[in-house]
Design a protein around this motif. Structure first.
Motif, PDB file in Angstrom:
ATOM      1  N   LEU A 259      83.347  77.422  44.987  1.00 59.86           N
ATOM      2  CA  LEU A 259      83.176  78.864  45.098  1.00 59.86           C
ATOM      3  C   LEU A 259      82.288  79.287  46.265  1.00 59.86           C
ATOM      4  CD1 LEU A 259      82.680  79.687  41.317  1.00 59.86           C
ATOM      5  CD2 LEU A 259      84.715  80.140  42.691  1.00 59.86           C
ATOM      6  N   ASP A 260      81.681  78.329  46.968  1.00 59.40           N
ATOM      7  CA  ASP A 260      80.766  78.669  48.054  1.00 59.40           C
ATOM      8  C   ASP A 260      81.493  79.466  49.145  1.00 59.40           C
ATOM      9  OD1 ASP A 260      79.266  78.087  50.726  1.00 59.40           O
ATOM     10  OD2 ASP A 260      77.870  77.446  49.162  1.00 59.40           O
ATOM     11  N   LYS A 261      80.837  80.485  49.665  1.00 58.93           N
ATOM     12  CA  LYS A 261      81.455  81.333  50.688  1.00 58.93           C
ATOM     13  C   LYS A 261      81.790  80.563  51.956  1.00 58.93           C
ATOM     14  CE  LYS A 261      77.090  82.898  52.749  1.00 58.93           C
ATOM     15  NZ  LYS A 261      76.248  84.079  53.083  1.00 58.93           N
ATOM     16  N   ASN A 262      81.112  79.452  52.188  1.00 59.19           N
ATOM     17  CA  ASN A 262      81.389  78.639  53.370  1.00 59.19           C
ATOM     18  C   ASN A 262      82.369  77.505  53.102  1.00 59.19           C
ATOM     19  OD1 ASN A 262      79.788  79.873  55.448  1.00 59.19           O
ATOM     20  ND2 ASN A 262      77.972  79.175  54.323  1.00 59.19           N
ATOM     21  N   ASN A 263      82.929  77.481  51.926  1.00 62.98           N
ATOM     22  CA  ASN A 263      83.993  76.516  51.632  1.00 62.98           C
ATOM     23  C   ASN A 263      85.299  77.087  52.179  1.00 62.98           C
ATOM     24  OD1 ASN A 263      85.458  74.358  50.575  1.00 62.98           O
ATOM     25  ND2 ASN A 263      85.758  75.393  48.621  1.00 62.98           N
ATOM     26  N   ARG A 264      85.503  76.898  53.459  1.00 58.15           N
ATOM     27  CA  ARG A 264      86.625  77.489  54.189  1.00 58.15           C
ATOM     28  C   ARG A 264      86.785  76.740  55.501  1.00 58.15           C
ATOM     29  NH1 ARG A 264      83.587  83.187  55.856  1.00 58.15           N
ATOM     30  NH2 ARG A 264      81.783  82.217  56.905  1.00 58.15           N
ATOM     31  N   PRO A 265      87.855  76.993  56.243  1.00 58.28           N
ATOM     32  CA  PRO A 265      87.984  76.345  57.552  1.00 58.28           C
ATOM     33  C   PRO A 265      86.770  76.625  58.431  1.00 58.28           C
ATOM     34  CG  PRO A 265      90.057  77.335  56.928  1.00 58.28           C
ATOM     35  CD  PRO A 265      89.059  77.768  55.895  1.00 58.28           C
ATOM     36  N   VAL A 266      86.362  75.615  59.211  1.00 59.12           N
ATOM     37  CA  VAL A 266      85.125  75.687  59.984  1.00 59.12           C
ATOM     38  C   VAL A 266      85.444  76.102  61.430  1.00 59.12           C
ATOM     39  CG1 VAL A 266      83.127  74.386  60.795  1.00 59.12           C
ATOM     40  CG2 VAL A 266      84.071  73.937  58.519  1.00 59.12           C
ATOM     41  N   LYS A 267      84.650  77.025  61.945  1.00 56.76           N
ATOM     42  CA  LYS A 267      84.864  77.521  63.307  1.00 56.76           C
ATOM     43  C   LYS A 267      84.439  76.469  64.323  1.00 56.76           C
ATOM     44  CE  LYS A 267      85.755  81.159  66.018  1.00 56.76           C
ATOM     45  NZ  LYS A 267      85.995  80.385  67.237  1.00 56.76           N
ATOM     46  N   ASP A 270      87.191  76.634  69.872  1.00 55.67           N
ATOM     47  CA  ASP A 270      88.450  77.297  70.217  1.00 55.67           C
ATOM     48  C   ASP A 270      89.342  77.603  69.015  1.00 55.67           C
ATOM     49  OD1 ASP A 270      89.169  74.714  69.569  1.00 55.67           O
ATOM     50  OD2 ASP A 270      90.559  74.466  71.245  1.00 55.67           O
ATOM     51  N   GLY A 271      88.821  77.496  67.815  1.00 54.28           N
ATOM     52  CA  GLY A 271      89.654  77.759  66.656  1.00 54.28           C
ATOM     53  C   GLY A 271      88.972  77.337  65.371  1.00 54.28           C
ATOM     54  N   TYR A 272      89.731  76.678  64.499  1.00 55.64           N
ATOM     55  CA  TYR A 272      89.206  76.232  63.211  1.00 55.64           C
ATOM     56  C   TYR A 272      89.752  74.847  62.879  1.00 55.64           C
ATOM     57  CZ  TYR A 272      88.170  81.195  62.391  1.00 55.64           C
ATOM     58  OH  TYR A 272      87.710  82.479  62.497  1.00 55.64           O
ATOM     59  N   ILE A 273      88.995  74.105  62.077  1.00 56.55           N
ATOM     60  CA  ILE A 273      89.509  72.894  61.465  1.00 56.55           C
ATOM     61  C   ILE A 273      89.020  72.869  60.013  1.00 56.55           C
ATOM     62  CG2 ILE A 273      89.517  71.571  63.625  1.00 56.55           C
ATOM     63  CD1 ILE A 273      87.056  70.059  62.566  1.00 56.55           C
ATOM     64  N   SER A 274      89.661  72.061  59.204  1.00 53.58           N
ATOM     65  CA  SER A 274      89.151  71.795  57.860  1.00 53.58           C
ATOM     66  C   SER A 274      88.557  70.394  57.854  1.00 53.58           C
ATOM     67  CB  SER A 274      90.273  71.890  56.825  1.00 53.58           C
ATOM     68  OG  SER A 274      91.305  70.960  57.110  1.00 53.58           O
ATOM     69  N   ILE A 275      87.448  70.263  57.142  1.00 50.90           N
ATOM     70  CA  ILE A 275      86.752  68.976  57.092  1.00 50.90           C
ATOM     71  C   ILE A 275      86.160  68.824  55.705  1.00 50.90           C
ATOM     72  CG2 ILE A 275      84.708  70.096  58.099  1.00 50.90           C
ATOM     73  CD1 ILE A 275      83.912  67.350  59.208  1.00 50.90           C
ATOM     74  N   GLY A 323      80.513  74.450  66.560  1.00 50.54           N
ATOM     75  CA  GLY A 323      80.851  75.399  67.616  1.00 50.54           C
ATOM     76  C   GLY A 323      80.743  74.852  69.027  1.00 50.54           C
ATOM     77  N   SER A 324      80.222  73.661  69.184  1.00 44.57           N
ATOM     78  CA  SER A 324      80.000  73.141  70.534  1.00 44.57           C
ATOM     79  C   SER A 324      81.198  72.401  71.112  1.00 44.57           C
ATOM     80  CB  SER A 324      78.794  72.198  70.533  1.00 44.57           C
ATOM     81  OG  SER A 324      79.029  71.078  69.675  1.00 44.57           O
ATOM     82  N   LYS A 325      82.169  72.076  70.293  1.00 47.81           N
ATOM     83  CA  LYS A 325      83.338  71.315  70.763  1.00 47.81           C
ATOM     84  C   LYS A 325      84.613  71.994  70.280  1.00 47.81           C
ATOM     85  CE  LYS A 325      81.221  66.669  70.936  1.00 47.81           C
ATOM     86  NZ  LYS A 325      79.823  67.102  70.672  1.00 47.81           N
TER      87      LYS A 325
END
Length: 430
Positions: A259-267, A270-275, A323-325
């Motif tokens: 339920l955490d608000k940051n449990n989502r694709p990560v910025k 240049d976009g997003y990934i899931s990890i 965000g650095s890569k």
């Protein structure tokens, strides 16, 4: 037709007396449900999802439609021709359509001819309407005791809400799905797909399989009732009841990690990934990769239990560290150190995903009226053989006459029903 045990009345040449005259290779091309006849007296998504699953695995599905057709023929979005939306076609391939006006005695009589020989009936019509038509389980059992009768309900029999109407959004809201959004983002929302319909349809298909297996031993059919509300409530609570499993509860309800608000694709840059680094090895490798090796010995994050207790902080670190890569750079790093990760796909990206393409998931076929279309492939495989090839979603009433002939309707009965519009042979719906 009941269990396949002596005579097969199928016209289409695929089955002959318990496959006795078919060689093994042809049997394996039919799918595991070959020889099972399903009457689909359902519409929109939940019932058609169930019968699509059965059809894709070899069952002969007869889709019963009223003269106005399944609502998805018009509600399903864009179409090249009236009554043939893309969404309708995605839920109704490998089926045949019989168009029957159940408000007429002739139409009802002819449908019962089909039901007298069917293996399975799937319906999401309300119980009162079924009883009025004589299509309730007790009535059909009297003429076909081997029938598996699957009634998909909004709410379970005997409950406070029984016999209320509902659609997917009503179920998502009442069964706690929307509440999970409120806990994670502060606002209740719907999952932007008809998830309750999909899940309940799949559970219905699964349950029908169980009933068919039992029928091989008992030689009798049975009534199955699948309530959407209880089905979805079970999914939500198995995930989130957690601390409230105990009496009395030992903590708040809800899986804090999920339920955490940051449990989502990560910025990324240049976009997003899931990890998802969950094990100790994965989490420690992740800390090294983001240049935070000290977190490996931080008492908040040094083992699974502590990371679970401090999931808010852990997810915050994950969400703010990439965000650095670029996405491609992070994926290369995480794949090398064996951390589960994937690129984020938009809906458009998904159609072009390299894995989707490499497994032939989307297949081009030619529909007789709609031209070139894309079909979604089967996602499960049987070593004994899958159904080979798809038949296109039918036009309204496309197979009415041939189906009635197969089930023993006389030429006179069919002509009379056509003359009174009790049945309709193919026409484009409006």
């Amino acid at each position: 037709m009941g269990p396949i045990d002596s005579t097969n009345w199928f016209k289409r040449g695929r089955l002959v007396e318990q496959f006795g005259q078919q060689n093994n290779s042809s049997i394996t091309e039919m799918g595991p449900l070959a020889g099972i006849t399903v009457v689909d007296l359902s519409s929109v998504v939940v019932g058609p999802t169930c019968t699509l699953t059965l059809a894709d695995h070899g069952a002969e599905v007869i889709k019963v439609e009223a003269p106005e057709g399944d609502l998805m023929r018009t509600l399903g979005g864009g179409a090249r021709n009236p009554g043939m939306t893309g969404k309708f076609m995605n839920f109704n391939r490998n089926k045949r359509s019989i168009c029957v006006n159940l408000k007429t005695e002739e139409g009802l009589f002819l449908l019962k001819k089909v039901l007298a020989k069917a293996d399975v009936l799937v319906t999401n019509m309300r119980l009162g309407a079924l009883q009025k038509l004589g299509l309730d389980y007790a009535s059909l059992k009297a003429m076909n005791p081997q029938l598996i009768y699957c009634q998909i309900l909004a709410f379970g029999r005997g409950g406070t809400y029984f016999n209320r109407p509902a659609y997917d959004t009503v179920i998502q809201s009442s069964a706690g799905v929307s509440a999970t959004f409120e806990k994670s983002s502060g606002e209740p929302r719907f999952v932007p797909l008809v998830m309750g319909d999909h899940i309940t349809g799949l559970v219905s298909a699964q349950t029908i399989g169980f009933a068919l297996f039992r029928r091989t031993r008992t030689k009798v059919g049975e009534l199955i009732e699948i309530p959407m509300f209880e089905t979805m409530a079970a999914f939500v609570l198995r995930e989130h009841m957690g601390n409230m499993t105990f009496e009395p509860g030992i903590g708040p309800i809800g899986d804090a990690r999920v339920l955490d608000k940051n449990n989502r694709p990560v910025k990324t840059a240049d976009g997003y990934i899931s990890i998802s680094p969950n094990t100790n090895a994965q989490a420690f490798a992740f800390f090294d990769a983001i240049g935070r090796p000290e977190l490996k010995v931080d008492p908040r994050f040094d083992n699974v239990t502590n990371r679970t207790k401090n999931s808010v902080e852990y997810y915050e670190i994950r969400s703010s560290s990439l965000g650095s890569k670029t996405s491609a750079e992070w994926i290369e790093i995480f794949e090398r150190i064996d951390i589960p990760c994937m690129r984020y796909n938009s809906l458009e990206d998904l159609l072009e995903d390299p894995h989707i393409q490499s497994v032939n998931f989307l297949q081009q076929t030619v529909h007789p009226s709609e031209g070139l279309i894309r079909e979604i492939g089967l996602t499960n495989k049987f070593s004994g053989g899958n159904r080979q090839g798809f038949t296109p979603a039918p036009r309204l009433g496309e197979n009415t006459i041939e189906i009635l002939q197969e089930f023993g309707a006389s030429e006179q009965e069919i002509e009379q029903a056509l003359a009174t519009s009790a049945i309709v042979q193919h026409r484009q719906s409006t």
